[in-house]
Design an enzyme around this catalytic site. Structure first.
Site, PDB file in Angstrom:
ATOM      1  N   ARG A  14       0.850  -1.195   0.000  1.00 29.78           N
ATOM      2  CA  ARG A  14       0.000   0.000   0.000  1.00 29.78           C
ATOM      3  C   ARG A  14       0.877   1.233   0.000  1.00 29.78           C
ATOM      4  NH1 ARG A  14      -2.634   3.060   4.546  1.00 29.78           N
ATOM      5  NH2 ARG A  14      -4.027   4.495   3.465  1.00 29.78           N
ATOM      6  N   HIS A  43      -2.900  11.038   0.494  1.00 30.66           N
ATOM      7  CA  HIS A  43      -2.358  10.799   1.839  1.00 30.66           C
ATOM      8  C   HIS A  43      -1.741  12.119   2.312  1.00 30.66           C
ATOM      9  CE1 HIS A  43      -0.924   7.510   4.741  1.00 30.66           C
ATOM     10  NE2 HIS A  43      -0.585   8.638   5.281  1.00 30.66           N
ATOM     11  N   GLU A  45      -7.377   8.595   6.010  1.00 27.21           N
ATOM     12  CA  GLU A  45      -7.644   9.224   7.309  1.00 27.21           C
ATOM     13  C   GLU A  45      -8.148  10.667   7.189  1.00 27.21           C
ATOM     14  OE1 GLU A  45      -4.084   8.806   9.623  1.00 27.21           O
ATOM     15  OE2 GLU A  45      -4.274   6.645   9.789  1.00 27.21           O
ATOM     16  N   ASN A 100      -7.347   1.947   9.792  1.00 17.84           N
ATOM     17  CA  ASN A 100      -6.031   2.135  10.421  1.00 17.84           C
ATOM     18  C   ASN A 100      -6.242   2.133  11.932  1.00 17.84           C
ATOM     19  OD1 ASN A 100      -5.205   2.455   7.829  1.00 17.84           O
ATOM     20  ND2 ASN A 100      -4.663   4.628   7.978  1.00 17.84           N
ATOM     21  N   TYR A 138      -4.346   1.966  15.762  1.00 18.26           N
ATOM     22  CA  TYR A 138      -3.120   2.073  16.541  1.00 18.26           C
ATOM     23  C   TYR A 138      -3.347   1.885  18.033  1.00 18.26           C
ATOM     24  CZ  TYR A 138      -0.756   3.505  12.335  1.00 18.26           C
ATOM     25  OH  TYR A 138      -0.231   3.516  11.071  1.00 18.26           O
ATOM     26  N   GLU A 178      -3.494  -0.025   8.100  1.00 11.65           N
ATOM     27  CA  GLU A 178      -2.313   0.386   8.883  1.00 11.65           C
ATOM     28  C   GLU A 178      -2.448  -0.143  10.314  1.00 11.65           C
ATOM     29  OE1 GLU A 178      -1.355   4.542   9.026  1.00 11.65           O
ATOM     30  OE2 GLU A 178      -1.769   4.823   6.899  1.00 11.65           O
TER      31      GLU A 178
HETATM   32  O1  LIG Z   1       1.105   7.837  12.952  1.00 15.26           O
HETATM   33  C1  LIG Z   1       1.424   6.696  12.223  1.00 15.26           C
HETATM   34  C2  LIG Z   1       0.693   6.735  10.891  1.00 15.26           C
HETATM   35  N1  LIG Z   1      -0.722   6.883  11.126  1.00 15.26           N
HETATM   36  N2  LIG Z   1      -1.515   6.923   9.964  1.00 15.26           N
HETATM   37  C3  LIG Z   1      -1.060   7.835   8.911  1.00 15.26           C
HETATM   38  C4  LIG Z   1       0.423   7.710   8.656  1.00 15.26           C
HETATM   39  O2  LIG Z   1       0.835   8.666   7.698  1.00 15.26           O
HETATM   40  C5  LIG Z   1       1.189   7.853   9.967  1.00 15.26           C
HETATM   41  O3  LIG Z   1       2.580   7.787   9.754  1.00 15.26           O
END
Ligand SMILES: OC[C@H]1NNC[C@@H](O)[C@@H]1O
Length: 461
Positions: A91, A135, A180, A305, A307, A365
């Site tokens: 990706r 992005h 995002e 995504n 985290y 992600e």
């Molecule tokens: O913070 C880690 C990742 N989170 N999502 C978008 C990415 O561009 C970031 O690096």
């Protein structure tokens, strides 16, 4: 029942009876401005991130994406790394300004040529390209025309998307419109931590809405010519009240509306969450109903995504949004200050399954930034905390599939250590270590482990 098998660098755990589907897709992810470097090469137009990084005080240590991982030149070497990992898919994102330097109008063929070479290289390596159109790197020329605040931004984005589809669709069979959008809005227009660095409650909902309109127009443009799949990537972060107190539960509801339902409800249900509208109050604009019909144009998959989670305590109303995140005793926190909480991934997947009709989902992600020791003698990078994070989160995916989630694949963030936006190069998420002084790549233990996971289709975690 499970049993452990010792290997050279880590014990692997086999959990009998719970398999990933044979066609589960294993990949890794990056983004253009974070890895490519050469942001103005071969006719490319500057992005808002080039401008932001070159504005003193905006990015830690004055770091910029001028060189980054030099992927613009080293992409063959990086594809070789992907093959070594056994990636089935990669990706990446396409820099809008390389394709349309002014954001609209004249095409920079050299920019498209770069992505064509990358895509053909991936296909030659047997790696399926998964391309994200946006992005975060809006052409600076469009920001000068209001950027995402301008309703025309949806048409600008659709024009760009069509140009890219025309050149690459068919070789690229998995497209994402936006990465995002919540971060674009919150970071770029509310907190000001990200490009273009605005801090304006009235701008945020306008930007969110235009991003969603742009998504809808790009999906419609794809339906007119494309023959494969297109989706949206959102960052979702489950919210848990700090206590049973009414004000904490209400604050949690607001945080959930602001971050999670904010984009999911319009795309999947064709309307905004009422709690969100109430939170913004006078700052919430009125939108024509036809906009919501455009936004809810059906997509083929959702990228999530994930985290971390938030534990939410009411902050006494200093802001329409609860911003207190009480530290959780005994929890592990990454270098970005995010609690390691794999259960939140499972809770998120089941929330999407039950609230939005179980759409096909890819984890687009998932990863962690932990301090990495220097490259050891013999070229090893021992990163046990990142390895543990990876294993914990992969484990819950099996449970999600067993719970009935239509989970199709997983992309680790990130292939390479890279520019972590306003953090500069201080936060390392890579499965592969990058020495930014000499561009040397070194596979970390977590990357070697991920290769074993892929080779066993998730049998060896
Ligand atoms: O913070 C880690 C990742 N989170 N999502 C978008 C990415 O561009 C970031 O690096």
């Amino acid at each position: 029942m499970s049993w452990g098998v010792r290997t050279g660098t880590a014990s692997v755990e086999r959990v009998d009876g719970m398999d990933f589907p044979d066609d589960f897709l294993w990949g890794a992810a990056t983004a253009a401005y974070q890895i490519e470097g050469s942001p103005l090469a071969d006719g490319a137009g500057a992005s808002i991130w080039h401008r932001f990084c070159h504005t003193p005080g905006m990015v830690r240590d004055g770091d910029t994406g001028d060189v980054a991982c030099d992927h613009y030149h080293r992409w063959p070497e990086d594809i070789a790394l992907m093959r070594r990992l056994g990636l089935q898919s990669y990706r990446f994102s396409i820099a809008w300004g390389r394709v349309l330097p002014q954001g609209t109008g004249a095409v920079n063929e050299a920019g498209l040529d770069f992505y064509e070479r990358l895509v053909d290289g991936l296909l030659e390596a047997g790696i399926a390209p998964n391309a994200t159109l946006y992005h975060w790197d809006l052409p600076a020329a469009l920001d000068d025309c209001g950027g995402w605040l301008n309703r025309d931004s949806a048409d600008w984005f659709a024009e760009y998307a069509e140009r890219v589809f025309r050149r690459l669709d068919g070789r690229v069979k998995m497209w994402t419109t936006l990465n995002e959008p919540w971060v674009v809005m919150d970071g770029g227009y509310l907190s000001g931590a990200l490009a273009p660095g605005h801090r304006n409650l009235y701008e945020a909902p306008i930007v969110a809405h235009n991003l969603l309109r742009a998504h809808g127009k790009a999906v419609q443009a794809y339906r007119a010519s494309g023959a494969h799949r297109i989706g949206l990537v959102v960052n979702l972060e489950p919210k848990y009240p700090a206590s049973d107190a009414l004000q904490d539960r209400a604050a949690t509801r607001r945080a959930h509306a602001y971050m999670n339902r904010h984009f999911m409800d319009p795309v999947f249900r064709g309307r905004y969450d009422e709690v969100l509208v109430q939170m913004f109050g006078a700052a919430w604009p009125s939108f024509p109903a036809s906009d919501l019909e455009l936004i809810r144009t059906p997509i083929d998959f959702l990228g999530i995504n994930y985290y971390t989670r938030n534990v939410v305590r009411d902050d006494g109303g200093r802001f329409p949004l609860p911003v207190d995140r009480p530290v959780q005793p005994g929890a592990t926190y990454s270098e970005t200050g995010w609690e390691v909480f794999p259960q939140g991934l499972l809770d998120t997947l089941n929330w999407v399954r039950t609230r939005y009709g179980n759409p096909p989902v890819y984890i687009t992600e998932n990863g962690s930034a932990f301090y990495d020791p220097p490259v050891a003698q013999g070229g090893a990078v021992h990163d046990p905390l990142r390895m543990h994070y990876l294993r914990q989160h992969l484990r819950v995916l099996r449970q999600a599939i067993a719970d009935g989630c239509d989970l199709r694949g997983y992309y680790a963030w990130s292939l390479l250590d890279n520019l972590e936006w306003a953090h500069g190069y201080s936060k390392r998420f890579g499965l592969v270590h990058v020495d930014f002084q000499n561009q040397r790549r070194t596979l970390k233990d977590s990357g070697a482990h991920y290769a074993r996971v892929i080779a066993s289709n998730g049998q060896c975690l």
